[in-house]
Write an enzyme that holds these catalytic residues in place. Structure first.
Site, PDB file in Angstrom:
ATOM      1  N   GLY A 151       0.829  -1.197   0.000  1.00 15.53           N
ATOM      2  CA  GLY A 151       0.000   0.000   0.000  1.00 15.53           C
ATOM      3  C   GLY A 151       0.860   1.242   0.000  1.00 15.53           C
ATOM      4  N   GLN A 203       3.047   9.938   1.102  1.00 14.64           N
ATOM      5  CA  GLN A 203       4.376   9.329   1.261  1.00 14.64           C
ATOM      6  C   GLN A 203       5.328   9.685   0.127  1.00 14.64           C
ATOM      7  OE1 GLN A 203       2.351   5.321   1.959  1.00 14.64           O
ATOM      8  NE2 GLN A 203       4.255   5.064   3.114  1.00 14.64           N
ATOM      9  N   CYS A 235       5.433  -0.135   7.270  1.00 17.45           N
ATOM     10  CA  CYS A 235       5.180   1.038   6.439  1.00 17.45           C
ATOM     11  C   CYS A 235       6.425   1.352   5.636  1.00 17.45           C
ATOM     12  CB  CYS A 235       4.823   2.226   7.332  1.00 17.45           C
ATOM     13  SG  CYS A 235       4.488   3.737   6.417  1.00 17.45           S
ATOM     14  N   LEU A 236       6.238   1.663   4.349  1.00 11.10           N
ATOM     15  CA  LEU A 236       7.391   2.027   3.515  1.00 11.10           C
ATOM     16  C   LEU A 236       8.066   3.294   4.034  1.00 11.10           C
ATOM     17  CD1 LEU A 236       5.933   1.204   0.010  1.00 11.10           C
ATOM     18  CD2 LEU A 236       7.862   0.066   1.140  1.00 11.10           C
ATOM     19  N   HIS A 294      -4.784   2.137   7.334  1.00  9.11           N
ATOM     20  CA  HIS A 294      -3.401   2.617   7.486  1.00  9.11           C
ATOM     21  C   HIS A 294      -3.097   3.711   6.445  1.00  9.11           C
ATOM     22  CE1 HIS A 294       1.107   1.717   7.890  1.00  9.11           C
ATOM     23  NE2 HIS A 294       1.041   2.387   6.759  1.00  9.11           N
ATOM     24  N   GLU A 295      -3.538   3.486   5.208  1.00  6.52           N
ATOM     25  CA  GLU A 295      -3.244   4.453   4.135  1.00  6.52           C
ATOM     26  C   GLU A 295      -4.070   5.734   4.290  1.00  6.52           C
ATOM     27  OE1 GLU A 295      -0.687   3.854   2.583  1.00  6.52           O
ATOM     28  OE2 GLU A 295      -0.510   1.704   2.913  1.00  6.52           O
ATOM     29  N   HIS A 305      -2.387   8.061   6.543  1.00  7.76           N
ATOM     30  CA  HIS A 305      -1.339   8.875   5.896  1.00  7.76           C
ATOM     31  C   HIS A 305      -1.920  10.170   5.340  1.00  7.76           C
ATOM     32  CE1 HIS A 305       2.271   6.432   6.069  1.00  7.76           C
ATOM     33  NE2 HIS A 305       1.660   5.380   5.563  1.00  7.76           N
TER      34      HIS A 305
END
Ligand code: QAP
Ligand code: CO
Length: 168
Positions: A46, A51, A92-93, A134-135, A138
């Site tokens: 994701g 990000q 997370c990236l 989660h996204e 962000h």
């Protein structure tokens, strides 16, 4: 297509609240394509536009085994359906190398626009339900590390800052 740079915690730009997409046009579709390329290359399941330092309400996800089920959510909104909760060890990236248990609503309905600007709804389950929440966090400037103890978060911040200094 292009690979985009992924911001890493504790970069303050990750705290930006993203704006609604007013028009789903070719510029947004190019962003979506670049985000998929960046996410698949990482590899990740994701990615939110925040990000990659684009502060628009756009998310890409693919939680499939064969990485052949790309999902796009524009202006996503979550409706919590009941009080059941679900815990998952999230990564997370933007927080590479760290994983922590986070508890979130288990049953949600998601309202969003697709890449043609058409509204749709889904009731995701399991990992997909976790990933969408989660996204969306962000897009609101939130990270999964905001749900863990201050001590754990500080330890992660110090380790990542040290890596960033070594890279600079
Ligand atoms: C969000 O996360 C998510 O630490 C997406 O070194 C949240 O794609 C997925 C990744 C909850 C599942 C559950 C993380 C890659 C990818 C790392 C990701 C790393 C390399 C994370
Ligand atoms: Co993330």
């Amino acid at each position: 297509m292009a690979l985009l740079n992924i911001l890493e915690f504790p970069d303050p730009r990750l705290r930006t609240v993203a704006s609604e997409v007013k028009q789903v046009d070719d510029k947004i579709r190019k962003l979506v394509d670049d985000m998929f390329e960046t996410m698949y290359e990482a590899p990740g399941v994701g990615l939110a536009a925040t990000q990659v330092n684009v502060h628009k309400r756009v998310i890409v996800i693919d939680v499939s085994e064969d990485k052949d089920q790309p999902l796009v959510f524009i202006n996503p909104r979550i409706e919590v359906l009941d009080q059941d909760e679900y815990s998952y060890e999230e990564g997370c990236l933007s927080v590479p190398g760290f994983y922590e248990e986070v508890t979130r609503p288990q049953h949600v309905r998601v309202h969003a626009l697709n890449k043609d600007g058409e509204p749709f709804q889904i009731e995701p389950e399991g990992l997909l339900a976790v990933c969408i929440q989660h996204e969306i966090d962000h897009l609101d400037g939130k990270l999964f590390v905001d749900y863990i103890s201050n001590m754990k978060r500080q330890r992660i911040r110090k380790k990542l800052e040290k890596q960033h200094r070594a890279r600079a």
